[in-house]
Structures are given as structure tokens and as C-alpha cells.
Design a protein around this motif. Structure first.
Motif, PDB file in Angstrom:
ATOM      1  N   LYS A   1      17.216  61.139  64.031  1.00 32.55           N
ATOM      2  CA  LYS A   1      17.694  60.531  62.791  1.00 32.55           C
ATOM      3  C   LYS A   1      17.803  59.007  62.951  1.00 32.55           C
ATOM      4  O   LYS A   1      17.348  58.243  62.104  1.00 32.55           O
ATOM      5  N   GLN A   2      18.377  58.606  64.064  1.00 29.74           N
ATOM      6  CA  GLN A   2      18.514  57.170  64.303  1.00 29.74           C
ATOM      7  C   GLN A   2      17.147  56.509  64.488  1.00 29.74           C
ATOM      8  O   GLN A   2      16.932  55.387  64.044  1.00 29.74           O
ATOM      9  N   SER A   3      16.227  57.207  65.126  1.00 28.30           N
ATOM     10  CA  SER A   3      14.874  56.661  65.300  1.00 28.30           C
ATOM     11  C   SER A   3      14.239  56.405  63.937  1.00 28.30           C
ATOM     12  O   SER A   3      13.568  55.400  63.732  1.00 28.30           O
ATOM     13  N   TYR A   4      14.481  57.334  63.041  1.00 26.26           N
ATOM     14  CA  TYR A   4      13.948  57.158  61.690  1.00 26.26           C
ATOM     15  C   TYR A   4      14.538  55.903  61.050  1.00 26.26           C
ATOM     16  O   TYR A   4      13.817  55.059  60.522  1.00 26.26           O
ATOM     17  N   ASN A   5      15.856  55.786  61.124  1.00 24.33           N
ATOM     18  CA  ASN A   5      16.519  54.623  60.532  1.00 24.33           C
ATOM     19  C   ASN A   5      16.077  53.319  61.182  1.00 24.33           C
ATOM     20  O   ASN A   5      15.845  52.321  60.516  1.00 24.33           O
ATOM     21  N   ILE A   6      16.017  53.360  62.493  1.00 22.84           N
ATOM     22  CA  ILE A   6      15.786  52.128  63.230  1.00 22.84           C
ATOM     23  C   ILE A   6      14.297  51.780  63.242  1.00 22.84           C
ATOM     24  O   ILE A   6      13.914  50.635  63.037  1.00 22.84           O
ATOM     25  N   GLY A   7      13.458  52.775  63.477  1.00 23.60           N
ATOM     26  CA  GLY A   7      12.026  52.501  63.591  1.00 23.60           C
ATOM     27  C   GLY A   7      11.351  52.423  62.236  1.00 23.60           C
ATOM     28  O   GLY A   7      10.951  51.356  61.768  1.00 23.60           O
TER      29      GLY A   7
ATOM     30  N   LYS B   1      18.484  42.850  61.997  1.00 26.39           N
ATOM     31  CA  LYS B   1      18.632  43.995  61.110  1.00 26.39           C
ATOM     32  C   LYS B   1      19.340  45.162  61.794  1.00 26.39           C
ATOM     33  O   LYS B   1      20.361  45.638  61.314  1.00 26.39           O
ATOM     34  N   ILE B   2      18.795  45.581  62.925  1.00 31.42           N
ATOM     35  CA  ILE B   2      19.333  46.775  63.573  1.00 31.42           C
ATOM     36  C   ILE B   2      20.637  46.463  64.303  1.00 31.42           C
ATOM     37  O   ILE B   2      21.615  47.197  64.193  1.00 31.42           O
ATOM     38  N   GLY B   3      20.627  45.345  65.032  1.00 32.71           N
ATOM     39  CA  GLY B   3      21.823  44.996  65.799  1.00 32.71           C
ATOM     40  C   GLY B   3      23.029  44.852  64.901  1.00 32.71           C
ATOM     41  O   GLY B   3      24.093  45.426  65.156  1.00 32.71           O
TER      42      GLY B   3
ATOM     43  N   ARG C   1      21.790  55.860  69.598  1.00 31.50           N
ATOM     44  CA  ARG C   1      21.316  54.601  69.012  1.00 31.50           C
ATOM     45  C   ARG C   1      20.615  53.739  70.051  1.00 31.50           C
ATOM     46  O   ARG C   1      19.588  53.117  69.770  1.00 31.50           O
ATOM     47  N   VAL C   2      21.205  53.702  71.238  1.00 33.80           N
ATOM     48  CA  VAL C   2      20.581  52.886  72.288  1.00 33.80           C
ATOM     49  C   VAL C   2      19.199  53.452  72.632  1.00 33.80           C
ATOM     50  O   VAL C   2      18.223  52.715  72.748  1.00 33.80           O
ATOM     51  N   LEU C   3      19.122  54.764  72.746  1.00 29.72           N
ATOM     52  CA  LEU C   3      17.827  55.364  73.063  1.00 29.72           C
ATOM     53  C   LEU C   3      16.828  55.116  71.926  1.00 29.72           C
ATOM     54  O   LEU C   3      15.663  54.789  72.170  1.00 29.72           O
ATOM     55  N   ALA C   4      17.305  55.228  70.699  1.00 28.82           N
ATOM     56  CA  ALA C   4      16.416  55.013  69.558  1.00 28.82           C
ATOM     57  C   ALA C   4      15.907  53.574  69.522  1.00 28.82           C
ATOM     58  O   ALA C   4      14.708  53.346  69.335  1.00 28.82           O
ATOM     59  N   THR C   5      16.784  52.611  69.717  1.00 28.08           N
ATOM     60  CA  THR C   5      16.296  51.223  69.703  1.00 28.08           C
ATOM     61  C   THR C   5      15.353  50.984  70.876  1.00 28.08           C
ATOM     62  O   THR C   5      14.331  50.327  70.731  1.00 28.08           O
ATOM     63  N   THR C   6      15.697  51.556  72.024  1.00 28.04           N
ATOM     64  CA  THR C   6      14.853  51.351  73.201  1.00 28.04           C
ATOM     65  C   THR C   6      13.449  51.914  72.980  1.00 28.04           C
ATOM     66  O   THR C   6      12.466  51.291  73.366  1.00 28.04           O
ATOM     67  N   LEU C   7      13.377  53.063  72.339  1.00 24.46           N
ATOM     68  CA  LEU C   7      12.057  53.677  72.149  1.00 24.46           C
ATOM     69  C   LEU C   7      11.317  53.123  70.939  1.00 24.46           C
ATOM     70  O   LEU C   7      10.092  53.046  70.937  1.00 24.46           O
ATOM     71  N   MET C   8      12.059  52.751  69.905  1.00 24.73           N
ATOM     72  CA  MET C   8      11.401  52.307  68.675  1.00 24.73           C
ATOM     73  C   MET C   8      10.933  50.863  68.762  1.00 24.73           C
ATOM     74  O   MET C   8       9.939  50.499  68.151  1.00 24.73           O
ATOM     75  N   LEU C   9      11.643  50.050  69.507  1.00 26.09           N
ATOM     76  CA  LEU C   9      11.265  48.635  69.515  1.00 26.09           C
ATOM     77  C   LEU C   9       9.838  48.412  70.018  1.00 26.09           C
ATOM     78  O   LEU C   9       9.080  47.688  69.377  1.00 26.09           O
ATOM     79  N   PRO C  10       9.442  49.030  71.118  1.00 24.42           N
ATOM     80  CA  PRO C  10       8.046  48.837  71.547  1.00 24.42           C
ATOM     81  C   PRO C  10       7.056  49.265  70.463  1.00 24.42           C
ATOM     82  O   PRO C  10       6.045  48.599  70.248  1.00 24.42           O
ATOM     83  N   ILE C  11       7.383  50.358  69.767  1.00 27.33           N
ATOM     84  CA  ILE C  11       6.458  50.811  68.721  1.00 27.33           C
ATOM     85  C   ILE C  11       6.400  49.789  67.601  1.00 27.33           C
ATOM     86  O   ILE C  11       5.318  49.453  67.091  1.00 27.33           O
ATOM     87  N   LEU C  12       7.548  49.250  67.245  1.00 27.51           N
ATOM     88  CA  LEU C  12       7.556  48.186  66.234  1.00 27.51           C
ATOM     89  C   LEU C  12       6.751  46.980  66.726  1.00 27.51           C
ATOM     90  O   LEU C  12       6.060  46.328  65.942  1.00 27.51           O
ATOM     91  N   VAL C  13       6.848  46.719  68.014  1.00 27.54           N
ATOM     92  CA  VAL C  13       6.084  45.596  68.571  1.00 27.54           C
ATOM     93  C   VAL C  13       4.581  45.870  68.476  1.00 27.54           C
ATOM     94  O   VAL C  13       3.806  44.986  68.120  1.00 27.54           O
TER      95      VAL C  13
END
Ligand SMILES: Nc1ncnc2c1ncn2[C@@H]1O[C@H](COP(=O)(O)OP(=O)(O)OP(=O)(O)O)[C@@H](O)[C@H]1O
Ligand SMILES: [Mg+2]
Lengths: 251, 375, 257
Positions: free
Chosen positions: C39-45, C104-106, C140-152
Motif C-alpha cells: 500500500k505504501q509502495s503504491y502511495n510513494i511510488g 513530497k514523500i518525506g 514506509r522505509v522499505l517502500a521509499t527504499t525500493l520505490m526511489l530507484p524505480i522513480l529514478v
């Protein structure tokens, strides 16, 4: 007042001994001793900011006391590990002063949360039934798919109550259950508390400033003052007390 | 917020596309660097890799076919460069293909060029060591060039001076105008000398380039010495010619000499012819040498060739000897000229010591004069 | 953890360090809150993608337009795609994406957890048999950690599109040639450290957002402060991490080659 640990009565629901808690050099709880038997409705009163909320949070270890012991249903929770603590918490309902409804979740999800998290959800249908029954208890079935932000303060309070009761706990801690409600709803909630006591022999610990609520629900009243339990007694005893502080409070 | 199926799908697509982008980038880069697919390796030994790096491109006929995979010092002077190449170029890399370090673009990323081998040679095996062509050291060439050009300018200056002197002196003009063959000779000589100088610099450049290989692989110091020697000789002769020219310049009493002494003129003509002959010979030899060098360059597997084909090394030897001889001859010619001049000097020394020098100088000046004018 | 004393930088740093250790502990030890993580990955990514896309597109476009004149002066216009691709992949893509996400996310995480803290929702979770460190923070930490590279990755790709369009404003170059030129100077040691860096950025944004939210004191004001300082601290952290990673990367390159 201070009971001997060896004569620990089995029906004690909550038992607190020499509890101390200090926040940033300000002692809030200095030496609190409290014994609440099973099936009793205990009301805790005291001035604002005196530490009532801190006291009941210590009961569920939301706040770790600096010293003293807390026993819930005969089990010492003061230094309990997470697993045991969760088992104990499962038997306790906690109505927070500010409702603490999850803003990001709908009413339904708010009510489902404790069930799901404690593996008591059962099948989808059972879950649905439980949620609706809880909502019916507070007559707010129609709000099931609303978000907390769409509810009024009183409605939030009642949803919070519904969420607290949904696990059918043995002990319920109410932090100002009637504050901000109209007298009629307020009375309904008081009745609900008594109802639960009669039906399920639930132990209730109620923090309130609402005299009518105290009058309706209290078996015993505990007065918290200056970090200690200042006085305890029945409603009538309190009302007729010569102590100026208590007298002021009740009249 | 509930996680619906729709949202899950969106999230899935988002992640898959994101990872696909990454995978695509990795694939493209990997393809460029040949990390996927079948590869084979070859290596070469260099004295100096001029800043080549692991990962630098390897080219065959200008096409990227692989990358440098390792660079290792073999001992205190040699570096082993291993290249990983795509399998599809394998059939084109022959045993006499050679590796050379080149520069890509102006900015100078280093690349390894692999030269095509001859189709008669067998295809290399995995891990084979190819012959190498040492990178030409630019500063050395430049130094060589500078030395030659200094010489040339000096000569040219001298010629200019001579010409002006000639312009003043009438006697010699008569001579020059009437005796066309003499003029032609002078002309020829000057041109040849220039040619010689030029050739010499090319040769020395080439020698420089090849010296490492030859010295290293054959450890034939005599050959190298001979190269060196011939170079020295040539330089010596040039210097001598220059000296003469300078002396001529100084010579004041020359004009009288020239007007009166026909014998001198005749002898001058002779010397000139002599010089011309030598120069021509030197030129031929240097051309030969250049040819050989070229052959070396065009990659006849110098190592194999030099090691196995003694005929070739003999002929190389011979050529070098010839160069030496010709240089000596050139030297001799110069010597003769000088002697000639000395005779003159001695005959007239009683009167003036500098005169003879001047005379000789003038001879030379005359030789060069026309060239200068032509130009 | 109920301490509010975040005024002092040193206590802030040590508090953050302790918090990070706790987060890592919860990330490594089951049970894992997978549903919440998704759920958080969806929100964050997914939900940040449009913002990243717009920014990256403009960035690629503008960067190309601004870099072009100097290359034209050198007569090296054909190096433009390569130059842009290297600067985007190595540095600009990860850092700009991370900064936007810090914004945004932070701030989102800081405000959300801050208000949950202030309104006792975190306490409520805890008494409902849920460890908020696992349920709220670790996810949330895991979601940001995994989603950020994808966003990059998306940011890099989309800024390539912007760059391609910018290059085509002045010259005519095919997509194929642009890609060949853009990829020509790229190595694994451009992409891999940048990706590792992105993971670290994501982790930092998540941890700092959660820490600041968790640190929130009382009252709605505290929520705003939590969100604000989450952005500030995360942004500074991104630059510091970037510096350290680049430094490390260079020394490793020196060792390797
Ligand atoms: N987590 C905490 N950190 C620091 N101080 C706290 C914390 N929780 C409570 N306090 C302090 O402890 C004191 C008692 O607070 P508490 O919330 O128990 O009051 P209360 O008796 O419930 O008052 P009210 O009737 O207004 O709810 C207050 O002064 C409060 O500032
Ligand atoms: Mg309170």
C-alpha cells in the motif's frame, strides 16, 4: 489502602503498586497504588494535567513507568516481552481521549483493524457482521464507508467506542468517554458501560469530569492528586466528603 | 485507503516498467561492453599503454568489437593487455593480426586497434598473444623534426646570403648563365640534400618507432647499433656540409679567386657531381629503408618474420650496412670537398687564411643558390 | 522516544542513529507487514510518478538547451546526448528525484506519522496488537527504499525524452542515433553506483520522515514542524550522502583501475 501483595485477591483486574513516572524532571506520578477488582466500574477523577491519562497508559504499557509494578488480570506486565504483552492487550480495550481514529482508513477499516491485527477477523462474512454489530451498538451503521474526517466530534467518539468494544475486552479503559457529547448521548454511553458490566462482567476504568457519568457508572471513585491516589470511595461518600477539594469537585 | 486490485495492478505495472527501463539500460551498456554473448580473448604485450584503461574499446577496421579486460604489468618494462572480443569477429583475427594503441577523437580516449591479418594465416585461438605495434612517441618525433628543421633553416639562411652575394658578384653570373649543366647540377644537389634530410627524419622516426620491437625481441644490439651509427653518420655529413657553407659565408676574398681561378671552378664542379652522386645513393638507400619500415608497419608479423626469416633480417642487415656505407661516402665527399678547399687554402694561405674557407663556402653556396631561387 | 528535544543537532543525530538501528532491526526481523508495504509502495511510488515525470522531462529539456551552446563553441555538438546522459544518470537523475521525494514523500510521512503521534493513533495501534515500528515505520522505509530507484529509472528515461526533444529543436537526430550517442559514454560504473545511491536516498528519506513524525510533540503545530524538518533534514542528508557516495565511488575507481 495499600494492600499486601501476598493477599493478592484473584479477582483483581488491575493492580498498581508504587507506580512512578517523571517527564523531564517533572514528577507526574509519584507513588500510585491502586487495586481494581474484576467486574467493577472504577472512575478516576482529578484535575486536568494531573496524570490520569498517564496512569491508564501505564496500565497497557504505552508508557513505561520509571518504577513500580502493574499487574493486569494477575499478570505482571511491567517488564513483559512483546508477545505476552500483546496477549494481555488483547483483553484490554482502550478508548483514547482524542478517539485516535485512523485518519487514512474508513470507518469500516478502523473497526476491522483490531480484529485483523489480532487474528480475530474470521471469514469475510464474520468480519462484516462483527463490524456492523459494533456500529449498531453506537447507532452509526450508516457511517460504515465514511472517512473519519467526514464525521462530527461526537460521531468520532462513538466510533472510537465501537472500535474499543469490538474485541469484547475483559477490561476497558475509557479516557473521557462523554466529553464533548450532548447530555442524551452522554447518558447513552454511560448506560452502555453499565450494560457491558452486567452482560459480560467487564471491568471498566473511566476517566471523566462528567458528574452525571460518574454518578451513573461508578462503583468506586478514585481521586488522583499530586501524583498519588488522594482518596477512594463510593459516590455518596465522595459527595458527602468534608475534604474541600473533593467537595468542590462534586458540588 | 484500501489496496484494490486496480491499484495493485497499477503498482505492478509501475514497478515492471521501471525495472524494464533499468534492464534495458544494463542490456545496452552490456552489449556495448560485450558482457553478454560469447566472447574470446586475445592479448598483446606493450612497452607503454599510454593511458589505456580497462574497459577501453577495441576496434577492428574501425568497428567496436570488444573491450580491454585486463591490463597487467608483466615485468618492469612490459605491459600485457588482454582484450575480450565478440565471437563474431573471431574468424577475422589472424595470427599475424596485430594490436596497436590508438587514440579516439581529438580528446584522446585510448583504444586498441587490431589490424587485419593476411587471409593465408590461421585464425587465432582463444587466449593467443598477438604481435603489437608500439605507439609512436610524438615528442621524440617532434624533437627529431625540430633538429632537422633547425638545420634546414640555417642552410636556407646561408643560401639566401650567398644569393645576395652572388647578385653582387658579376663574375659568377657569367659562369652560371652560360654553364647550364653546372647550374642544373647544383640544383639537383640541393634538392637531393633537402630530400635526404627529409628522408632521414622519416627514417629516424621509423627507427624510433621500431627500435623497441627490434631491440627487445631480437636483442640484436648490433643491428640497433648499426641503425644508430648510420643515423650519426648522416647527421655528421649534414653538419659538415653546413660548416662548409658557413665558412663560405665568411670568406671575403673569394670573389677574386673565383674570377681568376678556373681550376677551382672546375674542381668545384667535380665535387658537386661527387656529392650529387652520393646524395642520390643515400636517397635510394633511405627509400629502401623507408620501404622496409613500411613493410614492418604493414604488419608482416615482425616478430615471426624477424625470428624465423633470416633472409629478411639479413637483407635488413645489408640495407643498414649500405646506409652506413653511403653515409661514409657522403662523409668522404664532404671530406674531398674540404680537402679541395684545403689545397686551395694552402696555396693561398700565405696571403690569407680565411680566403680558402670562403671559397669552399662559395662553392656550396652556389650549389644551393639556385634551389633557393627556385623556391 | 517521547522526548521532544530535537532542538539540538547532536541529540537529533544520535536520536536519528538510534532510530535507524531500530528500523533496520525491524526490517530484518519478521513478521513483515507486506500488505501495508505494498500500500505504501503504491502511495510513494506510483503516486509520485506524475510529479517526477514532469520535473524530469523539463530537466532533460532545459539541461540540454543550456549545455548546447558551450558544446557548439567547441564544435562538439554530437557529444551533447552523451554529456547529458552521463550527468543525468550519474548525478542529476538520482539527486533531483531524491530531492523531490524528500519534498513530497518525506514531508508526507513526517506529517502523517506526526499527526498519528499527536492524535494517539500510534498508541491506538500499539494496543491493537500492532507494532507501529513494523507497521508504520518499517513499511514506509522499505517502500521509499525500493520505490526511489524505480522513480529514478523513470526520471532518467523521461529526461532522456526531454533531452531528445531539445536536441531535435536544433538538429535532426533519430531516436536510434540519440540513444546510441547517449549510451556510448555510459558504463556500469555510472549506473550501478547511481542505483545504489538511489536506494540509500530512499532509505534516508523514509527513515528521516518517520523519525521526525515519531518525534512530534503535542498539538497540531508539532505536525507542521515534523513535516517541515523532515524535508529539511532529508534534503541535507541527500547532499551529504551524495558527496560520500561520489567520494567512495572515486576512490573505488582508483583502486580498480
Ligand atoms: N509523552 C509525554 N511526554 C512528556 N510529558 C508528558 C507525556 N504525556 C504526558 N505528559 C505530561 O504529564 C502530565 C499529565 O498528563 P496527562 O495527559 O496524564 O493529564 P490528564 O490528567 O490526562 O489531563 P486531562 O484531564 O486534561 O486529560 C502533563 O503535564 C503532560 O504534559
Ligand atoms: Mg487525559
Amino acid at each position: 489502602m495499600i494492600s499486601n501483595p501476598s493477599s493478592n485477591k484473584p479477582e483483581s483486574a488491575v493492580r498498581i503498586e508504587h507506580l512512578k513516572k517523571t517527564f523531564q524532571d517533572i514528577p507526574v506520578l509519584k507513588d500510585v497504588n491502586l487495586d481494581i477488582p474484576k467486574g467493577e466500574n472504577a472512575v478516576i477523577i482529578g484535575q486536568s494535567g494531573i496524570g490520569k491519562s498517564v496512569l491508564i497508559k501505564c496500565m497497557v504499557r504505552l508508557i513505561q513507568p520509571d518504577a513500580g509494578r502493574v499487574q493486569i488480570l494477575g499478570r505482571d506486565v511491567t517488564n513483559m516481552k512483546a508477545d505476552g504483552l500483546n496477549a494481555v492487550r488483547k483483553k484490554i480495550g482502550f478508548l483514547f481521549q482524542g478517539n485516535a481514529l485512523y485518519d487514512s482508513m474508513s470507518v469500516r477499516e478502523n473497526l476491522e483493524f483490531p480484529l485483523v491485527r489480532n487474528n480475530m477477523a474470521g471469514t469475510k462474512k464474520e468480519l462484516e457482521t462483527k463490524v456492523i454489530r459494533a456500529l449498531d451498538n453506537v447507532s452509526l451503521r450508516h457511517t460504515i464507508d465514511m472517512m473519519p474526517s467526514e464525521l462530527s466530534g461526537g460521531m468520532k467518539k462513538r466510533i472510537g467506542l465501537a472500535r474499543t468494544l469490538i474485541l469484547q475486552p475483559e477490561i476497558i479503559l475509557y479516557d473521557e468517554p462523554t466529553t464533548g457529547l450532548d447530555p442524551i448521548t452522554s447518558k447513552e454511553i454511560s448506560k452502555l458501560i453499565i450494560d457491558l458490566q452486567q452482560k459480560y462482567r467487564t471491568t471498566s476504568i473511566i476517566i471523566t469530569h462528567d458528574i452525571s457519568c460518574v454518578e451513573l457508572t461508578a462503583n468506586t471513585i478514585h481521586v488522583l492528586k499530586d501524583g498519588v491516589l488522594y482518596a477512594s470511595g463510593k459516590f455518596e461518600e465522595m459527595k458527602g466528603s468534608k475534604d474541600p477539594w473533593i467537595h468542590n469537585f462534586f458540588n | 485507503m484500501r489496496m484494490t486490485i486496480q491499484k495493485s495492478i497499477r503498482l505492478g505495472v509501475f514497478i515492471i516498467v521501471g525495472i524494464a527501463i533499468f534492464a534495458y539500460a544494463i542490456y545496452i551498456i552490456g552489449k556495448q561492453r560485450n558482457l553478454f554473448g560469447n566472447t574470446f580473448t586475445v592479448s598483446g604485450i606493450f612497452k607503454d599503454v599510454s593511458g589505456l584503461k580497462v574497459g577501453s574499446n577495441v576496434r577492428y577496421s574501425g568497428i567496436n568489437v570488444g573491450t580491454v579486460s585486463t591490463i597487467k604489468l608483466v615485468n618492469d618494462t612490459l605491459v600485457r593487455v588482454q582484450a575480450t572480443l565478440e565471437n563474431k569477429v573471431h574468424p577475422f583475427i589472424r595470427e599475424d593480426s596485430r594490436m596497436e594503441i590508438g587514440t579516439e577523437g581529438v580528446m584522446g580516449n585510448k583504444v586498441v586497434n587490431i589490424t587485419p591479418g593476411s587471409s593465408t594465416q590461421p585464425v587465432v585461438d582463444e587466449g593467443d598473444v598477438l604481435g603489437t605495434i608500439e605507439a609512436v612517441k610524438i615528442d621524440e618525433i617532434l624533437e627529431q623534426l625540430e633538429r632537422s628543421s633547425i638545420n634546414t633553416t640555417r642552410v636556407t639562411k646561408n643560401l639566401a646570403e650567398i644569393t645576395s652575394k652572388i647578385n653582387q658578384g658579376e663574375g659568377i653570373f657569367g659562369k652560371l648563365f652560360t654553364d647550364t649543366s653546372f647550374t642544373n647540377n647544383l640544383d639537383e644537389i640541393s634538392r637531393n640534400t633537402a630530400q635526404l634530410t627529409r628522408n632521414f627524419s622519416t627514417i629516424s622516426g621509423n627507427i624510433n618507432k621500431e627500435e623497441g620491437v627490434i631491440g627487445k625481441l631480437l636483442s640484436d644490439t648490433t643491428l640497433a647499433n648499426e641503425f644508430d651509427q648510420s643515423g650519426h653518420n648522416l647527421l655528421e655529413s649534414t653538419r659538415e656540409l653546413k660548416k662548409i657553407t658557413e665558412k663560405i659565408n665568411q670568406g671575403g676574398g673569394l670573389f677574386g679567386k673565383m674570377f681568376t681561378d678556373t681550376a677551382f671552378t672546375r674542381s668545384l664542379g667535380n665535387s658537386a657531381k661527387n656529392l650529387e652522386y652520393t646524395t642520390r645513393q643515400a636517397k635510394t638507400i633511405s627509400e629502401n629503408l623507408a620501404n622496409i619500415t613500411q613493410q614492418m608497419e604493414s604488419g608482416r608479423g615482425v616478430i615471426n618474420k624477424l625470428l624465423t626469416d633470416s633472409v629478411f633480417s639479413d637483407s635488413l642487415d645489408g640495407t643498414l650496412k649500405n646506409i652506413n656505407r653511403s653515409a661514409k661516402e657522403l662523409d668522404q665527399a664532404a671530406e674531398t670537398l674540404r680537402k679541395n678547399w684545403f689545397i686551395r687554402t694552402f696555396s693561398s694561405k700565405k696571403q690569407e687564411q680565411e680566403q680558402p674557407e670562403g671559397e669552399e663556402a662559395e662553392n656550396q653556396q652556389e650549389n644551393r643558390g639556385p634551389e633557393n631561387q627556385e623556391k | 522516544m517521547n522526548n521532544e528535544g530535537g532542538n539540538n543537532i547532536l541529540s537529533d543525530v544520535s536520536g536519528l542513529a538510534k532510530f535507524t538501528v531500530r528500523v533496520v532491526h525491524h526490517l530484518l526481523n519478521p513478521p513483515f507487514e507486506n500488505r501495508e508495504m505494498i500500500k505504501q509502495s503504491y502511495n510513494i511510488g506510483y503516486k509520485t510518478l506524475p510529479l517526477i515525470a514532469i520535473t524530469a522531462f523539463i530537466l532533460g529539456l532545459v539541461l540540454t538547451l543550456q549545455s548546447r551552446p558551450i558544446l557548439v563553441d567547441f564544435g562538439a555538438e554530437m557529444l551533447l546526448p552523451g554529456m547529458i546522459s552521463v550527468s543525468i544518470v550519474r548525478e542529476i537523475g538520482p539527486v533531483v528525484t531524491a530531492l523531490i521525494c524528500a519534498g513530497k514523500i518525506g514531508s508526507g510521512i513526517g506529517a502523517e506519522l506526526g499527526s498519528m503521534k499527536v492524535t494517539e493513533q500510534i498508541d491506538a495501534m500499539e494496543v491493537s496488537g500492532t507494532n507501529p515500528m513494523k507497521f508504520l515505520v518499517a513499511t514506509r522505509v522499505l517502500a521509499t527504499t525500493l520505490m526511489l530507484p524505480i522513480l529514478v529509472f523513470f526520471a532518467d528515461a523521461i529526461s532522456f525524452i526531454g533531452s531528445f526533444i531539445a536536441v531535435n529543436l536544433h538538429s535532426d537526430i533519430s531516436v536510434q542515433l540519440f540513444l546510441t550517442d547517449a549510451f556510448a559514454p555510459l558504463h556500469f560504473y555510472d549506473i550501478i553506483p547511481a542505483t545504489i545511491k538511489s536506494f540509500i536516498f530512499g532509505f534516508a528519506i523514509g527513515v528521516i520522515g518517520c523519525y521526525k513524525g515519531y518525534q512530534a510533540g503535542f498539538g497540531t503545530e508539532a505536525v507542521g514542524r515534523a513535516a517541515n524538518s523532515a524535508v529539511v533534514v532529508a534534503s541535507v542528508a541527500i547532499f551529504i550522502i551524495d558527496m560520500l557516495v561520489v567520494e567512495l565511488q572515486h576512490s573505488m575507481e582508483l583502486l580498480k583501475f
